[in-house]
Enzyme design. Structure first.
Site, PDB file in Angstrom:
ATOM      1  N   CYS A   2      27.225  66.900  12.159  1.00  0.00           N
ATOM      2  CA  CYS A   2      26.125  66.494  13.054  1.00  0.00           C
ATOM      3  C   CYS A   2      26.119  67.677  14.299  1.00  0.00           C
ATOM      4  CB  CYS A   2      26.593  65.080  14.021  1.00  0.00           C
ATOM      5  SG  CYS A   2      26.854  63.775  12.791  1.00  0.00           S
ATOM      6  N   ASN A  75      30.217  65.002  16.828  1.00  0.00           N
ATOM      7  CA  ASN A  75      30.237  65.867  15.528  1.00  0.00           C
ATOM      8  C   ASN A  75      31.532  66.161  14.767  1.00  0.00           C
ATOM      9  OD1 ASN A  75      29.392  67.938  13.661  1.00  0.00           O
ATOM     10  ND2 ASN A  75      29.815  69.506  15.066  1.00  0.00           N
ATOM     11  N   ASP A 100      33.728  56.296  12.099  1.00  0.00           N
ATOM     12  CA  ASP A 100      34.889  56.668  12.964  1.00  0.00           C
ATOM     13  C   ASP A 100      34.531  56.934  14.203  1.00  0.00           C
ATOM     14  OD1 ASP A 100      33.178  58.510  12.041  1.00  0.00           O
ATOM     15  OD2 ASP A 100      34.507  60.034  11.240  1.00  0.00           O
TER      16      ASP A 100
END
Length: 642
Positions: A2, A75, A100
């Site tokens: 990300c 990220n 997560d």
């Protein structure tokens, strides 16, 4: 994988501009094309771009806690999130997703900053805690995932996964950092925590950053470092190595999207593929890039591994004059970046993305197990340093380094000038000298009088000296491995892979850099890694039952491109125009007479200055990109440095 971005008003005076956050987020669209989201509260704005890998159906970000008191943008991947989830459930936490991301958020609510050392994986994240009125940033231990930040004159802290997100903010200073320029021309990259801009920083690997309302100075704190202090060779070390590597690979095979691996034909990527093949029933998806010049082509060795494990292998051959990416590199990296292997790395990521969304790589093996040839040269030099007293060594070898001819044309064993110069220095100075694209003496010729004045007494060796103070081992090989883990690995290798993989929305996982595997490898004696001239000795011994002998014990090739040939042939005119008709010439940062000398010596075949000329070409590309984006600001920046 990300991209994250955010703005925090540390004065707590007002709301963040929603359009600005959205623009910062959009600048990183390539990092997460699947979804995007934003979050706003008093004094804070967060943005997130998502590449969906785990819990694709949920786990959207920014993620807000059930009590609305905390918000997270993240990220990375946390490979032990299931274990942490079970621990948190026992402590009374309730989960609404299987992601997560939520594990980090719930962990923050229970453990605060103590959640970070519990995480096993690669990550960069930001948490806004409404109760504490605090923004908390964290980066993984080895620096696999990037995180940039800057405290603006307005009192706003801005951050993002890439520098281009911060550059969207009109209040960001583009004043160039003279020390970063010096570091770049020594190392080929800009080491943490510096960036090319004076007021912008990279969060160091293994660190967190905290800033609260009413606090203008962010507080950085280290939570992890690798130790070389307690080295011992366990019984059956080779078998234990395979067991630990296989575990590190195994926990990285969880994904809800197609998964594969890079297979260069080198030891490290081959080891990862071998472990994957032994762990899963279906064929491993592998990919390799070949060159149409034999000296740069490793595909035959990749094919050996692919055939042994019956992988679903794909190969793409690119021309040795594939320099079409030159103008794109500046966009990918935002800062000057002189590792030319970024081009084939881009191509292999492009190839991988055709069939997978996640790829495992072998990055880190050279640093952990002494795979670079420079380690062997360094240890040869160390033997002489130990044998010859300083009082004799420094003057004698300094003289030899001055009078010995620079014989680029000769076989390597006759090219002793650089070796003599390195031996005249101490351990760190010698290693830094061997590593540098431009030595300090050469930079004195390269830089303009104005740039040298702005640098004052600064020397780039201070980058290594700072890390040396934290080294706890007692042998010279472990020392240079530690220095590379702190500088070259995050600044060059991991930066290179992150940017070009994200350019294709491809997630790359690096099992060899699992922090538990790193800690274990650091506990092995140096003699197990470099033994009788064999690099990666224990790794190769451990892998003998798993890989062909020719793959393990062939000469290391590396992921190189033929710069020397390019600059004397098809790139010569482009290089000349860039150096003398472009922004380099207009910047007042350089001595054009010396650059002319480098260019002419290389073009004529008298010297090989390809690395130096490539560094200049990439700096020119950076200046060109900046001028195209913000001509007035970058002109003022260059003038302020000069």
């Amino acid at each position: 994988m990300c991209g994250i971005a955010g703005i925090f008003d540390s004065q707590g005076c007002g709301d963040v501009d929603p359009q600005l956050i959205r623009a910062m987020n959009q600048a990183q669209f390539h990092r997460g094309p699947d979804e995007g989201g934003v979050y706003f509260a008093s004094a804070i704005g967060l943005g997130h771009r998502r590449l969906s890998i785990i819990d694709v159906a949920s786990g959207q970000q920014p993620m807000v806690s059930a009590d609305q008191q905390a918000c997270l943008v993240f990220n990375g991947e946390i490979y032990n999130h299931q274990l942490l989830r079970e621990e948190l459930i026992k402590l009374g936490c309730c989960f609404s997703t299987h992601s997560d991301t939520e594990v980090i958020l719930q962990g923050w609510l229970v453990w605060g900053a103590g959640v970070v050392p519990k995480l096993r994986g690669m990550f960069a994240f930001a948490i806004w805690d409404q109760t504490r009125q605090q923004l908390f940033l964290a980066r993984d231990r080895l620096g696999i995932k990037p995180l940039y930040y800057s405290m603006l004159a307005s009192g706003e802290l801005v951050f993002g996964s890439e520098l281009k997100a911060l550059q969207v903010h009109p209040g960001l200073s583009r004043e160039l950092c003279p020390e970063a320029i010096s570091d770049y021309f020594s190392l080929g990259y800009i080491p943490e925590p510096k960036t090319i801009f004076n007021q912008v920083y990279k969060l160091r690997p293994g660190h967190t950053l905290t800033v609260s309302v009413g606090q203008n100075l962010p507080q950085s704190k280290q939570y992890w470092d690798v130790s070389f202090a307690h080295q011992h060779e366990p019984k059956q070390a080779a078998e234990l190595l395979v067991e630990k590597l296989k575990q590190a690979v195994d926990i990285r095979l969880v994904a809800e999207v197609p998964l594969g691996a890079f297979l260069s034909g080198g030891v490290d990527s081959s080891a990862v593929v071998a472990m994957m093949a032994e762990l899963q029933d279906e064929p491993v998806n592998t990919c390799a890039i070949g060159f149409d010049v034999a000296d740069f082509n490793e595909t035959e060795f990749a094919e050996m591994v692919a055939q042994r494990y019956q992988t679903a292998h794909q190969v793409s051959t690119i021309a040795a004059d594939d320099f079409a990416l030159l103008d794109k590199l500046a966009y990918f990296y935002d800062e000057p970046f002189a590792d030319s292997s970024a081009m084939p790395t881009y191509r292999v990521c492009e190839l991988a993305k055709k069939t997978v969304t996640v790829a495992l790589s072998g990055d880190g093996g050279d640093e952990l197990f002494a795979g670079y040839r420079r380690y062997q040269w360094h240890m040869h030099e160390e033997k002489i340093r130990r044998l010859v007293p300083d009082v004799a060594r420094k003057p004698v070898f300094s003289l030899l380094g001055k009078v010995y001819p620079k014989a680029d044309w000769a076989p390597k064993f006759l090219r002793a000038k650089t070796t003599f110069q390195a031996i005249a220095r101490d351990t760190i100075e010698g290693y830094f000298h061997n590593f540098s694209i431009f030595t300090e003496a050469q930079k004195a010729l390269l830089f303009s009088d104005e740039l040298k004045a702005s640098l004052g007494d600064y020397r780039s060796i201070s980058v290594f000296n700072e890390h040396y103070e934290n080294f706890d081992g007692n042998d010279p090989l472990s020392l240079v491995q530690y220095l590379d883990l702190k500088t070259y690995l995050p600044g060059d290798i991991l930066t290179k892979v992150d940017r070009v993989s994200m350019a294709h929305a491809l997630e790359v996982r690096v099992p060899i850099l699992d922090h538990e595997f790193v800690e274990w490898s650091a506990s092995l004696p140096a003699k197990t890694k470099l033994a009788n001239g064999v690099s990666k000795a224990i790794l190769k011994t451990a892998l003998e039952p798993h890989l062909p002998h020719d793959v393990l014990y062939r000469q290391k090739m590396g992921f190189a491109v033929p710069l020397c040939r390019w600059f004397r042939g098809p790139l010569n005119s482009k290089l000349k125009a860039a150096l003398f008709d472009g922004h380099i010439a207009q910047s007042h940062l350089f001595n054009l007479t010396y650059i002319q000398q480098l260019f002419e010596q290389h073009s004529s075949g008298l010297r090989d200055h390809s690395a130096a000329l490539w560094a200049l070409l990439m700096f020119e590309a950076f200046l060109k990109k900046q001028l195209s984006n913000a001509s007035n600001e970058i002109t003022e920046s260059v003038e302020s440095v000069a």
